[in-house]
Design an enzyme around this catalytic site. Structure first.
Site, mmCIF file in Angstrom:
data_model
loop_
_atom_site.group_PDB
_atom_site.id
_atom_site.type_symbol
_atom_site.label_atom_id
_atom_site.label_comp_id
_atom_site.label_asym_id
_atom_site.label_seq_id
_atom_site.Cartn_x
_atom_site.Cartn_y
_atom_site.Cartn_z
ATOM 1 C CE1 TYR A 53 -2.963 -3.096 0.203
ATOM 2 C CE2 TYR A 53 -3.381 -2.660 2.514
ATOM 3 C CZ TYR A 53 -3.576 -3.427 1.381
ATOM 4 O OH TYR A 53 -4.397 -4.522 1.445
ATOM 5 C CG HIS A 111 -1.069 -8.734 -0.191
ATOM 6 N ND1 HIS A 111 -0.641 -7.453 -0.111
ATOM 7 C CD2 HIS A 111 -2.419 -8.634 -0.332
ATOM 8 C CE1 HIS A 111 -1.654 -6.614 -0.201
ATOM 9 N NE2 HIS A 111 -2.745 -7.319 -0.346
HETATM 10 N N1 LIG Z 1 -5.799 -8.689 1.280
HETATM 11 C C1 LIG Z 1 -6.161 -8.087 0.188
HETATM 12 O O1 LIG Z 1 -5.867 -8.530 -0.937
HETATM 13 C C2 LIG Z 1 -6.960 -6.817 0.304
HETATM 14 C C3 LIG Z 1 -7.610 -6.302 -0.831
HETATM 15 C C4 LIG Z 1 -8.354 -5.128 -0.668
HETATM 16 C C5 LIG Z 1 -8.438 -4.520 0.571
HETATM 17 N N2 LIG Z 1 -7.758 -5.018 1.640
HETATM 18 C C6 LIG Z 1 -7.783 -4.369 2.974
HETATM 19 O O2 LIG Z 1 -9.145 -4.147 3.337
HETATM 20 C C7 LIG Z 1 -9.357 -2.751 3.551
HETATM 21 C C8 LIG Z 1 -10.763 -2.361 3.168
HETATM 22 O O3 LIG Z 1 -11.004 -2.621 1.803
HETATM 23 P P1 LIG Z 1 -11.054 -1.469 0.676
HETATM 24 O O4 LIG Z 1 -10.250 -0.311 1.086
HETATM 25 O O5 LIG Z 1 -10.739 -2.165 -0.603
HETATM 26 O O6 LIG Z 1 -12.586 -1.113 0.586
HETATM 27 P P2 LIG Z 1 -13.735 -0.622 1.596
HETATM 28 O O7 LIG Z 1 -13.246 -0.531 2.971
HETATM 29 O O8 LIG Z 1 -14.905 -1.478 1.296
HETATM 30 O O9 LIG Z 1 -14.056 0.823 1.009
HETATM 31 C C9 LIG Z 1 -13.221 1.937 1.150
HETATM 32 C C10 LIG Z 1 -13.880 3.081 0.391
HETATM 33 O O10 LIG Z 1 -15.200 3.297 0.900
HETATM 34 C C11 LIG Z 1 -15.315 4.602 1.426
HETATM 35 N N3 LIG Z 1 -16.052 4.515 2.688
HETATM 36 C C12 LIG Z 1 -15.613 4.036 3.880
HETATM 37 N N4 LIG Z 1 -16.547 4.137 4.821
HETATM 38 C C13 LIG Z 1 -17.621 4.703 4.225
HETATM 39 C C14 LIG Z 1 -18.902 5.109 4.694
HETATM 40 N N5 LIG Z 1 -19.261 4.929 5.968
HETATM 41 N N6 LIG Z 1 -19.768 5.665 3.798
HETATM 42 C C15 LIG Z 1 -19.398 5.841 2.503
HETATM 43 N N7 LIG Z 1 -18.196 5.501 2.001
HETATM 44 C C16 LIG Z 1 -17.311 4.932 2.860
HETATM 45 C C17 LIG Z 1 -13.908 5.105 1.648
HETATM 46 O O11 LIG Z 1 -13.887 6.530 1.495
HETATM 47 P P3 LIG Z 1 -12.886 7.493 2.326
HETATM 48 O O12 LIG Z 1 -11.553 6.833 2.357
HETATM 49 O O13 LIG Z 1 -12.949 8.765 1.548
HETATM 50 O O14 LIG Z 1 -13.450 7.668 3.718
HETATM 51 C C18 LIG Z 1 -13.140 4.397 0.537
HETATM 52 O O15 LIG Z 1 -13.280 5.105 -0.680
HETATM 53 C C19 LIG Z 1 -8.266 -2.100 2.689
HETATM 54 O O16 LIG Z 1 -8.089 -0.738 2.977
HETATM 55 C C20 LIG Z 1 -7.109 -2.994 2.984
HETATM 56 O O17 LIG Z 1 -6.561 -2.696 4.256
HETATM 57 C C21 LIG Z 1 -7.046 -6.185 1.528
#
Ligand SMILES: NC(=O)c1ccc[n+]([C@@H]2O[C@H](COP(=O)([O-])OP(=O)(O)OC[C@H]3O[C@@H](n4cnc5c(N)ncnc54)[C@H](OP(=O)(O)O)[C@@H]3O)[C@@H](O)[C@H]2O)c1
Length: 278
Positions: A53, A111
């Protein structure tokens, strides 16, 4: 904050914070640190990051948020598959520890599966654990057959979690992976629980359930992933209003009627499909 029990008995919050896309632009670092700190204050003390990241930038943002409160945090980081060899894992871990400005990573994940033999990765994880540089290890993006293979390896049963994509619009893991990990007492970490803030949040079913709970669709999406006792949900939010919303989602209990309404719009899997990966 409800907790989830890891296989060794350690309790971690069932709701944490993601960091993908943090640390990518210097100008955003301050608000990102502030968002993580607010989340910590609100009980989301499990923080998920990765060497990938922001090319290490997200780990630096986490380090800044952790200043003066490292001991109350449970920090998860991940090694790239291309670094997951016997010699590559400890080197990647040292780099992560340096960026995180800490002496240990609480949970270190592979990962996704790569070309280095898993036996090497597991042996390297076990060595880091013995040295106190990591406290637990696990995997990410592993399907059921991958988990079965892992558990057959030497020390494979020490795997502490599998982090996978899970939200109401992507429910494939409910067919076999989630029941299998439950049976083996291995918690799952649900990534992208709000569907990355995209189409899932336009769901009419989520909106209707949200209305009944005086909540937002994002909160319902998060509460939905947390309805299983062994699932840890890790939404990412850089916006402090989102952080507050997400933290409060941990208090929402969905009723059978809510779950049925969500099932009708976003049906559970009827057959095995390969694991969805971002
Ligand atoms: N292991 C893997 O391969 C893998 C893959 C993907 C993700 N991950 C991990 O999982 C975490 C979460 O997944 P993600 O970041 O892909 O997606 P997510 O958490 O589903 O979504 C993040 C997005 O949603 C927005 N958001 C968050 N809370 C919200 C709310 N209450 N209302 C409206 N919009 C909201 C955020 O905006 P703002 O930031 O503007 O608040 C951001 O744009 C990642 O950050 C990472 O740490 C791991």
């Amino acid at each position: 904050m409800r907790t989830v029990r890891l296989p060794d008995g350690t309790q971690v919050p069932a709701l944490g914070q993601g960091t993908w896309h943090m640390g990518e632009r210097g100008s955003a670092a301050k608000p990102e640190v502030a968002a993580l700190k607010l989340g910590i204050e609100l009980g989301m003390t499990l923080i998920d990051t990765a060497e990938m990241y922001g090319n290490g930038g997200a780990e630096e943002v986490v380090a800044e948020a952790a200043q003066g409160q490292r001991d109350k945090l449970f920090i998860v980081s991940k090694v790239y598959p291309q670094n997951a060899s016997r010699t590559g894992v400890p080197q990647a871990c040292e780099r992560s520890l340096k960026r995180l400005r800490t002496d240990r990573i609480d949970l270190y994940l592979l990962h996704w599966k790569g070309s280095h033999p898993l036996t090497e990765t597991v042996a390297a994880f076990e060595k880091l654990k013995a040295e106190g540089k990591i406290r637990h290890w696990g995997v990410s993006n592993f399907d059921t057959s991958d988990m079965q293979g892992l558990l057959r390896l030497k020390d494979g049963t020490n795997c502490t979690t599998n982090q996978v994509l899970y939200h109401a619009g992507s429910r494939g893991i409910e067919y076999d992976l989630l029941p299998w990990t439950t049976e083996h007492s291995i918690p799952l970490m649900a990534y992208s629980p709000v569907g990355q803030g995209g189409r899932l949040l336009q769901s009419k079913a989520l909106a209707a359930v949200a209305k009944r709970h005086n909540a937002t669709p994002a909160q319902i999406a998060i509460a939905w992933t947390m309805r299983h006792a062994n699932v840890i949900s890790i939404p990412k939010a850089s916006d402090q209003a989102h952080v507050r919303e997400n933290a409060a989602a941990g208090d929402i209990t969905l009723t059978d009627a809510d779950l049925a309404a969500i099932d009708a719009a976003h049906p559970p899997p009827a057959r095995k499909a390969s694991l969805d990966i971002l």
